[in-house]
Design a protein around this motif. Structure first.
Motif, PDB file in Angstrom:
ATOM      1  N   VAL A   5       0.837  -1.197   0.000  1.00 32.63           N
ATOM      2  CA  VAL A   5       0.000   0.000   0.000  1.00 32.63           C
ATOM      3  C   VAL A   5       0.879   1.257   0.000  1.00 32.63           C
ATOM      4  O   VAL A   5       0.647   2.196  -0.755  1.00 32.63           O
ATOM      5  CB  VAL A   5      -0.942  -0.015   1.232  1.00 32.63           C
ATOM      6  CG1 VAL A   5      -1.456   1.379   1.558  1.00 32.63           C
ATOM      7  CG2 VAL A   5      -2.096  -0.971   0.990  1.00 32.63           C
ATOM      8  N   SER A  38       2.542   1.825  -3.255  1.00 32.12           N
ATOM      9  CA  SER A  38       1.577   2.365  -4.199  1.00 32.12           C
ATOM     10  C   SER A  38       1.353   3.866  -3.962  1.00 32.12           C
ATOM     11  O   SER A  38       1.266   4.646  -4.916  1.00 32.12           O
ATOM     12  CB  SER A  38       0.275   1.580  -4.068  1.00 32.12           C
ATOM     13  OG  SER A  38      -0.624   1.974  -5.040  1.00 32.12           O
ATOM     14  N   ILE A  39       1.273   4.252  -2.700  1.00 31.28           N
ATOM     15  CA  ILE A  39       1.109   5.679  -2.368  1.00 31.28           C
ATOM     16  C   ILE A  39       2.285   6.487  -2.942  1.00 31.28           C
ATOM     17  O   ILE A  39       2.096   7.508  -3.602  1.00 31.28           O
ATOM     18  CB  ILE A  39       1.033   5.886  -0.829  1.00 31.28           C
ATOM     19  CG1 ILE A  39      -0.259   5.296  -0.277  1.00 31.28           C
ATOM     20  CG2 ILE A  39       1.142   7.371  -0.468  1.00 31.28           C
ATOM     21  CD1 ILE A  39      -0.318   5.245   1.246  1.00 31.28           C
ATOM     22  N   GLU A  70       4.252   5.749  -5.376  1.00 32.32           N
ATOM     23  CA  GLU A  70       4.201   5.754  -6.841  1.00 32.32           C
ATOM     24  C   GLU A  70       3.237   6.838  -7.339  1.00 32.32           C
ATOM     25  O   GLU A  70       3.573   7.639  -8.207  1.00 32.32           O
ATOM     26  CB  GLU A  70       3.705   4.375  -7.280  1.00 32.32           C
ATOM     27  CG  GLU A  70       4.103   3.945  -8.660  1.00 32.32           C
ATOM     28  CD  GLU A  70       3.643   2.512  -8.879  1.00 32.32           C
ATOM     29  OE1 GLU A  70       2.740   2.308  -9.702  1.00 32.32           O
ATOM     30  OE2 GLU A  70       4.154   1.602  -8.181  1.00 32.32           O
ATOM     31  N   ILE A  71       2.036   6.859  -6.723  1.00 29.29           N
ATOM     32  CA  ILE A  71       1.007   7.826  -7.136  1.00 29.29           C
ATOM     33  C   ILE A  71       1.489   9.260  -6.923  1.00 29.29           C
ATOM     34  O   ILE A  71       1.414  10.102  -7.818  1.00 29.29           O
ATOM     35  CB  ILE A  71      -0.311   7.586  -6.343  1.00 29.29           C
ATOM     36  CG1 ILE A  71      -0.948   6.264  -6.760  1.00 29.29           C
ATOM     37  CG2 ILE A  71      -1.295   8.743  -6.549  1.00 29.29           C
ATOM     38  CD1 ILE A  71      -2.066   5.799  -5.834  1.00 29.29           C
ATOM     39  N   LYS A  93       2.270  12.340  -9.663  1.00 24.54           N
ATOM     40  CA  LYS A  93       1.510  13.606  -9.664  1.00 24.54           C
ATOM     41  C   LYS A  93       2.453  14.800  -9.491  1.00 24.54           C
ATOM     42  O   LYS A  93       2.266  15.833 -10.131  1.00 24.54           O
ATOM     43  CB  LYS A  93       0.468  13.608  -8.539  1.00 24.54           C
ATOM     44  CG  LYS A  93      -0.631  12.596  -8.727  1.00 24.54           C
ATOM     45  CD  LYS A  93      -1.581  12.988  -9.849  1.00 24.54           C
ATOM     46  CE  LYS A  93      -2.592  11.873 -10.101  1.00 24.54           C
ATOM     47  NZ  LYS A  93      -3.428  12.111 -11.268  1.00 24.54           N
ATOM     48  N   ALA A  94       3.442  14.656  -8.613  1.00 20.38           N
ATOM     49  CA  ALA A  94       4.373  15.759  -8.373  1.00 20.38           C
ATOM     50  C   ALA A  94       5.195  16.036  -9.629  1.00 20.38           C
ATOM     51  O   ALA A  94       5.413  17.199 -10.002  1.00 20.38           O
ATOM     52  CB  ALA A  94       5.280  15.424  -7.191  1.00 20.38           C
ATOM     53  N   TYR A 144      -7.873   6.283  -0.248  1.00 15.80           N
ATOM     54  CA  TYR A 144      -7.307   6.998  -1.386  1.00 15.80           C
ATOM     55  C   TYR A 144      -6.425   8.172  -0.977  1.00 15.80           C
ATOM     56  O   TYR A 144      -6.448   8.618   0.166  1.00 15.80           O
ATOM     57  CB  TYR A 144      -8.410   7.461  -2.346  1.00 15.80           C
ATOM     58  CG  TYR A 144      -9.437   8.398  -1.777  1.00 15.80           C
ATOM     59  CD1 TYR A 144     -10.591   7.911  -1.182  1.00 15.80           C
ATOM     60  CD2 TYR A 144      -9.265   9.782  -1.844  1.00 15.80           C
ATOM     61  CE1 TYR A 144     -11.543   8.778  -0.665  1.00 15.80           C
ATOM     62  CE2 TYR A 144     -10.220  10.652  -1.323  1.00 15.80           C
ATOM     63  CZ  TYR A 144     -11.357  10.136  -0.736  1.00 15.80           C
ATOM     64  OH  TYR A 144     -12.294  10.994  -0.215  1.00 15.80           O
ATOM     65  N   VAL A 145      -5.620   8.647  -1.939  1.00 18.82           N
ATOM     66  CA  VAL A 145      -4.819   9.850  -1.735  1.00 18.82           C
ATOM     67  C   VAL A 145      -5.705  11.027  -2.124  1.00 18.82           C
ATOM     68  O   VAL A 145      -6.125  11.127  -3.275  1.00 18.82           O
ATOM     69  CB  VAL A 145      -3.559   9.859  -2.631  1.00 18.82           C
ATOM     70  CG1 VAL A 145      -2.702  11.093  -2.327  1.00 18.82           C
ATOM     71  CG2 VAL A 145      -2.738   8.593  -2.458  1.00 18.82           C
ATOM     72  N   SER A 203      -4.980  14.499  -1.648  1.00 14.69           N
ATOM     73  CA  SER A 203      -4.193  15.570  -2.269  1.00 14.69           C
ATOM     74  C   SER A 203      -2.759  15.506  -1.741  1.00 14.69           C
ATOM     75  O   SER A 203      -2.478  14.805  -0.765  1.00 14.69           O
ATOM     76  CB  SER A 203      -4.797  16.936  -1.950  1.00 14.69           C
ATOM     77  OG  SER A 203      -4.793  17.144  -0.553  1.00 14.69           O
ATOM     78  N   ILE A 204      -1.898  16.239  -2.415  1.00 14.48           N
ATOM     79  CA  ILE A 204      -0.535  16.373  -1.895  1.00 14.48           C
ATOM     80  C   ILE A 204      -0.173  17.854  -1.881  1.00 14.48           C
ATOM     81  O   ILE A 204      -0.740  18.645  -2.645  1.00 14.48           O
ATOM     82  CB  ILE A 204       0.508  15.584  -2.732  1.00 14.48           C
ATOM     83  CG1 ILE A 204       0.441  15.964  -4.209  1.00 14.48           C
ATOM     84  CG2 ILE A 204       0.320  14.093  -2.547  1.00 14.48           C
ATOM     85  CD1 ILE A 204       1.506  15.287  -5.070  1.00 14.48           C
TER      86      ILE A 204
END
Lengths: 219, 113
Positions: free
Chosen positions: B6, B9-10, B12-13, B17-18, B106-107, B109-110
């Protein structure tokens, strides 16, 4: 490009990569006419015994293949192979669940053109396997009578997400305090559409109804 | 128990996005976790500290928004948080309900710079 510190909305499911691989597996199953069933239970719940009983019950009716998931050992796949069906053992080496990528690899080792029904035995665990889709058509959990009738309170996610729940080791009911109707009621409280099977792999009770349900699940 | 894949995966996502946004550093990751998602915050944090080393997310703050489980009664429609034992609807007494919250994972936002 923005300057300084700023926020980027993401809203992406954390296991989306697994979900995508699961969809690929599902398309492969559909293309080849394979019905895939993901069987989950605690260790010792009777997953392998149920698969062996199913092979017996559907002999001549469905061509069965199996994938066996365990942290270690070939014990289960040897039992399944002895029953005369193609089987692949996945040893996760510590991982507590199967995932879509492991299944994808295993499918390359099976003669899928000669399989109608693929029974996938997940790693013995009531928590982690629920989150990882494999591309299966049906999800099944087994609860065995010695585990106790309060399991839906303790592991609600698994019971909420299943297509069928098999209550196994029913032959032990006279010796234990498992309240069958309370358990059924609790599972239905979470999941009213679930198919419930009272069954004993030891005596064969309920196997026929279970096998009939599997045949109805054909893709 | 499956926090390692998990967390991978976080990472990676968020790195994807960044990179898309042209950001060089990720300072905060806002995660949404349902009470029935089967995940442990501390465990994700533990793996994150190890896995993020040497990545643009090293040293980022993980923020967990916990969503409690919520049933909608199938008989009377009232929404309620299921207690540990006894899932009877507080309004009409029928058992359980449709799970309308609690499985989130889920993610959200960052925050980057």
């Amino acid at each position: 490009m923005q300057e300084g510190r700023y926020k980027i909305p993401v809203v992406e499911k954390i296991l989306s990569t697994n979900d995508q691989l699961a969809e690929e597996n599902a398309r492969r199953f559909d293309r080849l006419g394979v019905t895939a069933v993901n069987i989950m239970a605690a260790p010792g719940g009777g997953k392998t015994c149920l698969i062996l009983r199913t092979i017996e019950a559907l002999r001549g009716k469905r061509r069965i293949g199996a994938i066996e998931g365990d942290v270690a050992s070939q014990v289960d796949s040897q039992r399944i192979a002895a029953a005369g069906v193609p089987v692949v053992q996945i040893n996760t080496g510590g991982q507590c669940h199967l995932d879509a990528n492991l299944i994808r690899g295993a499918l390359d080792c099976l003669p899928l053109e000669e399989v109608d029904l693929l029974l996938i035995e997940n790693v013995g665990n009531l928590i982690c396997p629920v989150e990882f889709k494999l591309g299966e058509h049906k999800r099944v959990a087994i609860t065995s009578v010695p585990e106790g009738d309060d399991k839906p309170y303790k592991y609600p996610a698994i019971f909420q997400a299943m297509d069928a729940v098999v209550i196994n080791k029913l032959d032990l009911l006279p010796y234990l305090d498992f309240d069958l109707s309370a358990f059924r009621e609790l599972v239905r409280a979470l999941n009213p559409d679930v198919a419930l099977f009272d069954l004993s792999c030891k005596t064969g009770q309920g196997i026929e109804e279970w096998a009939a349900w599997l045949m109805d699940a054909d893709v | 128990m499956h926090e390692l894949p998990v967390t991978e995966s976080i990472l990676e996502i968020i790195q994807e996005k960044a990179a898309q946004a042209g950001a060089s550093r990720i300072t905060r990751i806002n995660l949404v976790l349902g009470a029935w998602s089967g995940l442990v915050d501390d465990c994700i944090q533990f793996y994150f500290d190890i896995l993020s080393e040497g990545t643009p997310a090293e040293g980022a703050t993980l923020s967990f928004q916990r969503i409690p489980a919520c049933f909608r009664c199938r008989s009377c429609g009232v929404e309620f948080e299921p207690p540990e034992y006894d899932w009877s609807c507080p309004q009409c007494g029928s058992l359980g309900g449709e799970l309308i919250a609690g499985r989130e994972f889920y993610v959200e936002s960052i925050e980057v710079e």
